[in-house]
Scaffold this motif. Structure first.
Motif, PDB file in Angstrom:
ATOM      1  N   GLU A  31       0.868  -1.174   0.000  1.00 50.50           N
ATOM      2  CA  GLU A  31       0.000   0.000   0.000  1.00 50.50           C
ATOM      3  C   GLU A  31       0.905   1.224   0.000  1.00 50.50           C
ATOM      4  N   PHE A  32       0.632   2.174  -0.891  1.00 51.33           N
ATOM      5  CA  PHE A  32       1.450   3.379  -0.976  1.00 51.33           C
ATOM      6  C   PHE A  32       0.935   4.430  -0.003  1.00 51.33           C
ATOM      7  N   ASP A  33       1.841   5.027   0.747  1.00 50.70           N
ATOM      8  CA  ASP A  33       1.487   6.036   1.742  1.00 50.70           C
ATOM      9  C   ASP A  33       0.778   7.204   1.058  1.00 50.70           C
ATOM     10  N   GLY A  34      -0.411   7.565   1.584  1.00 56.10           N
ATOM     11  CA  GLY A  34      -1.175   8.672   1.025  1.00 56.10           C
ATOM     12  C   GLY A  34      -2.167   8.269  -0.036  1.00 56.10           C
ATOM     13  N   VAL A  35      -2.004   7.073  -0.605  1.00 57.08           N
ATOM     14  CA  VAL A  35      -2.943   6.589  -1.619  1.00 57.08           C
ATOM     15  C   VAL A  35      -3.922   5.656  -0.932  1.00 57.08           C
ATOM     16  N   ARG A  36      -4.988   6.211  -0.407  1.00 54.84           N
ATOM     17  CA  ARG A  36      -5.947   5.447   0.390  1.00 54.84           C
ATOM     18  C   ARG A  36      -7.333   6.061   0.268  1.00 54.84           C
ATOM     19  N   GLY A  37      -8.348   5.243   0.545  1.00 53.57           N
ATOM     20  CA  GLY A  37      -9.716   5.721   0.542  1.00 53.57           C
ATOM     21  C   GLY A  37     -10.125   6.212   1.917  1.00 53.57           C
ATOM     22  N   ASN A  38     -11.302   6.819   1.993  1.00 51.96           N
ATOM     23  CA  ASN A  38     -11.845   7.325   3.250  1.00 51.96           C
ATOM     24  C   ASN A  38     -13.263   6.811   3.422  1.00 51.96           C
ATOM     25  N   ASP A  39     -13.559   6.265   4.611  1.00 52.87           N
ATOM     26  CA  ASP A  39     -14.877   5.703   4.887  1.00 52.87           C
ATOM     27  C   ASP A  39     -15.879   6.806   5.199  1.00 52.87           C
ATOM     28  N   LEU A  40     -17.090   6.632   4.658  1.00 54.60           N
ATOM     29  CA  LEU A  40     -18.163   7.604   4.853  1.00 54.60           C
ATOM     30  C   LEU A  40     -19.395   6.896   5.386  1.00 54.60           C
ATOM     31  N   VAL A  41     -20.211   7.620   6.139  1.00 52.78           N
ATOM     32  CA  VAL A  41     -21.447   7.046   6.681  1.00 52.78           C
ATOM     33  C   VAL A  41     -22.512   8.131   6.781  1.00 52.78           C
ATOM     34  N   GLY A  42     -23.754   7.728   6.616  1.00 60.91           N
ATOM     35  CA  GLY A  42     -24.874   8.656   6.720  1.00 60.91           C
ATOM     36  C   GLY A  42     -26.131   7.924   7.126  1.00 60.91           C
ATOM     37  N   TYR A  43     -27.149   8.689   7.456  1.00 64.92           N
ATOM     38  CA  TYR A  43     -28.431   8.143   7.910  1.00 64.92           C
ATOM     39  C   TYR A  43     -29.516   8.702   7.012  1.00 64.92           C
ATOM     40  N   THR A  47      15.092  10.187  -6.747  1.00 63.93           N
ATOM     41  CA  THR A  47      14.750   9.543  -8.017  1.00 63.93           C
ATOM     42  C   THR A  47      15.037  10.443  -9.213  1.00 63.93           C
ATOM     43  N   GLY A  48      15.049  11.771  -8.988  1.00 63.76           N
ATOM     44  CA  GLY A  48      15.279  12.700 -10.086  1.00 63.76           C
ATOM     45  C   GLY A  48      14.089  12.863 -11.005  1.00 63.76           C
ATOM     46  N   MET A  49      12.923  12.373 -10.610  1.00 66.93           N
ATOM     47  CA  MET A  49      11.734  12.482 -11.451  1.00 66.93           C
ATOM     48  C   MET A  49      10.897  13.675 -11.028  1.00 66.93           C
ATOM     49  N   ARG A  50       9.942  14.075 -11.873  1.00 66.02           N
ATOM     50  CA  ARG A  50       9.237  15.341 -11.686  1.00 66.02           C
ATOM     51  C   ARG A  50       8.261  15.342 -10.530  1.00 66.02           C
ATOM     52  N   SER A  51       7.621  14.203 -10.225  1.00 66.24           N
ATOM     53  CA  SER A  51       6.607  14.180  -9.178  1.00 66.24           C
ATOM     54  C   SER A  51       6.479  12.774  -8.615  1.00 66.24           C
ATOM     55  N   PRO A  52       5.894  12.638  -7.406  1.00 66.16           N
ATOM     56  CA  PRO A  52       5.648  11.297  -6.856  1.00 66.16           C
ATOM     57  C   PRO A  52       4.786  10.434  -7.767  1.00 66.16           C
ATOM     58  N   ALA A  53       3.842  11.052  -8.476  1.00 64.15           N
ATOM     59  CA  ALA A  53       2.972  10.290  -9.371  1.00 64.15           C
ATOM     60  C   ALA A  53       3.783   9.631 -10.486  1.00 64.15           C
ATOM     61  N   HIS A  54       4.777  10.347 -11.027  1.00 63.62           N
ATOM     62  CA  HIS A  54       5.623   9.767 -12.068  1.00 63.62           C
ATOM     63  C   HIS A  54       6.448   8.604 -11.520  1.00 63.62           C
ATOM     64  N   LEU A 102       5.639   6.577  -8.966  1.00 63.14           N
ATOM     65  CA  LEU A 102       4.784   5.407  -8.745  1.00 63.14           C
ATOM     66  C   LEU A 102       4.395   4.739 -10.053  1.00 63.14           C
ATOM     67  N   SER A 103       4.135   5.540 -11.081  1.00 63.35           N
ATOM     68  CA  SER A 103       3.786   4.938 -12.373  1.00 63.35           C
ATOM     69  C   SER A 103       4.961   4.148 -12.943  1.00 63.35           C
ATOM     70  N   ARG A 104       6.169   4.507 -12.529  1.00 66.67           N
ATOM     71  CA  ARG A 104       7.364   3.813 -13.013  1.00 66.67           C
ATOM     72  C   ARG A 104       7.598   2.497 -12.273  1.00 66.67           C
ATOM     73  N   ILE A 105       7.255   2.450 -10.967  1.00 60.72           N
ATOM     74  CA  ILE A 105       7.647   1.282 -10.170  1.00 60.72           C
ATOM     75  C   ILE A 105       6.481   0.354  -9.811  1.00 60.72           C
TER      76      ILE A 105
END
Length: 366
Positions: free
Chosen positions: A29-41, A229-236, A238-241
């Protein structure tokens, strides 16, 4: 005749071992890439007489009155008992990086005494996260997961008609404030912590990037230095690895579910040299009562005299069978089959081998 029997299903599922290839994204699991639980009535309306009984669920009536008053309908002092309304809890998971206007699936579950949510419509329901803010608003037709039918004296229920989903029924109204681009380092959490697997991930990532950017912190965490890594952003990065292939290591395990009688054994299970003998007992009980009646025209009563015949039989065993040291999963099964072991005795034998210290695997009983 009463005969005790136990039916068992044995599943031999090979685990992921040496030589098996798994993508990195399926291992961590990648840190920061996660869902959030929601609830309502909320409320589900339009049911065919299968809603809450408002005498037993007063909260349903209160919420229905509040909704009608917000819509400009004055129902103060009115007495109404509709059967087409049900109070429900609505849950959903807000995926990572969801944007305003996106849609998510929501799950609807009755909390009153409603019999079925089939054919109902969920009225606009705000869904809150743990911080109390509304992130999604849900509404739509409920697709229930079961069927319910009843008559004057009988009722048949298949599945769970009091729970269902609303596909794409939630619309994202607020985004989670998280700037992924500002991360200077990112942790990868292994779903199954293991030092050997973590080290393999570290080496594979560094080879793919061509520089030492990954570092194993412990058995469950590998840290990735984004700046290195020398890459432009964390997204780049993760897409590489994320599609890097790694051969993970796993602990040998034997999992037993006593309720369903299921046994799952890992291919890495090993057994030390041990001798096993197995036998079965069969208990048979037959009831043959005798009815004794009085003579014709005589004073007396009919008497039922119970008569029970119980027998205990022991199957012929095959004696002791030896399982050689370092036996593999296939060897274990072949050895047990050589004993003529029936599925009903498999769990007890495995427990006994484990208790003897000859089964080298994590033993999990559910």
């Amino acid at each position: 005749m009463i005969r005790a029997a136990l039916f068992l299903l044995i599943l031999l599922v090979p685990s992921v071992g040496l030589g098996s290839s798994v993508r990195l994204k399926d291992l961590v699991e990648f840190d920061g890439v996660r869902g959030n639980d929601l609830v309502g009535y909320g409320l589900v309306v339009g049911l065919n007489g299968t809603g809450d009984g408002l005498r037993n669920s007063p909260f349903t009536e209160e919420m229905m009155i509040n909704i009608l008053e917000r819509l400009g309908v004055n129902v103060g002092g009115e007495q109404f008992r509709p059967k087409n309304v049900a109070a429900v809890l609505v849950t959903a998971t807000l995926p990572a990086f969801s944007r305003t206007g996106g849609k998510v699936d929501v799950t609807v579950s009755a909390i009153g005494d409603a019999k079925s949510l089939l054919g109902g419509t969920l009225i606009m329901t705000p869904l809150n996260a743990a911080d109390g803010d509304v992130y999604v608003v849900a509404q739509g037709t409920v697709i229930a997961g079961g069927v319910s039918a009843e008559g004057d004296a009988a009722r048949v229920v298949h599945g769970v008609p009091t729970a269902g989903i609303v596909p794409a029924g939630g619309r994202v109204e607020r985004e989670v404030e998280f700037d992924f681009t500002q991360l200077s380092s990112l942790r990868m959490a292994l779903r199954t912590p293991d030092f050997s697997t973590a080290e393999k991930i570290e080496k594979a990532v560094n080879v793919a990037l061509g520089r030492p950017a990954a570092l194993m912190l412990d058995s469950g965490t590998v840290e990735l230095n984004i700046d290195a890594t020398g890459m432009r952003s964390p997204a780049h990065v993760l897409s590489r690895i994320e599609n890097i292939i790694v051969a993970p290591e796993r602990r040998a395990r034997v999992v037993i579910d006593q309720r369903s009688g299921t046994i799952v054994m890992d291919e890495n299970v090993r057994i030390s040299r041990v001798a096993v003998a197995q036998g079965n007992l069969t208990l048979t009980i037959e009831e043959a009562p005798i009815v004794i009646q009085p003579n014709p025209f005589s004073e007396g009563e009919t008497v039922v005299v119970p008569r029970t015949a119980a027998t205990l039989e022991e199957d012929e065993g095959t004696g002791l069978a030896e399982i050689p040291p370092g036996a593999t999963l296939r060897d274990v099964i072949s050895g047990l089959n050589a004993l003529g072991v029936k599925p009903m005795a498999m769990i007890d034998i495995l427990k006994s081998i484990k208790a003897a210290g000859a089964l080298h695997a994590e033993f999990i009983v559910q």
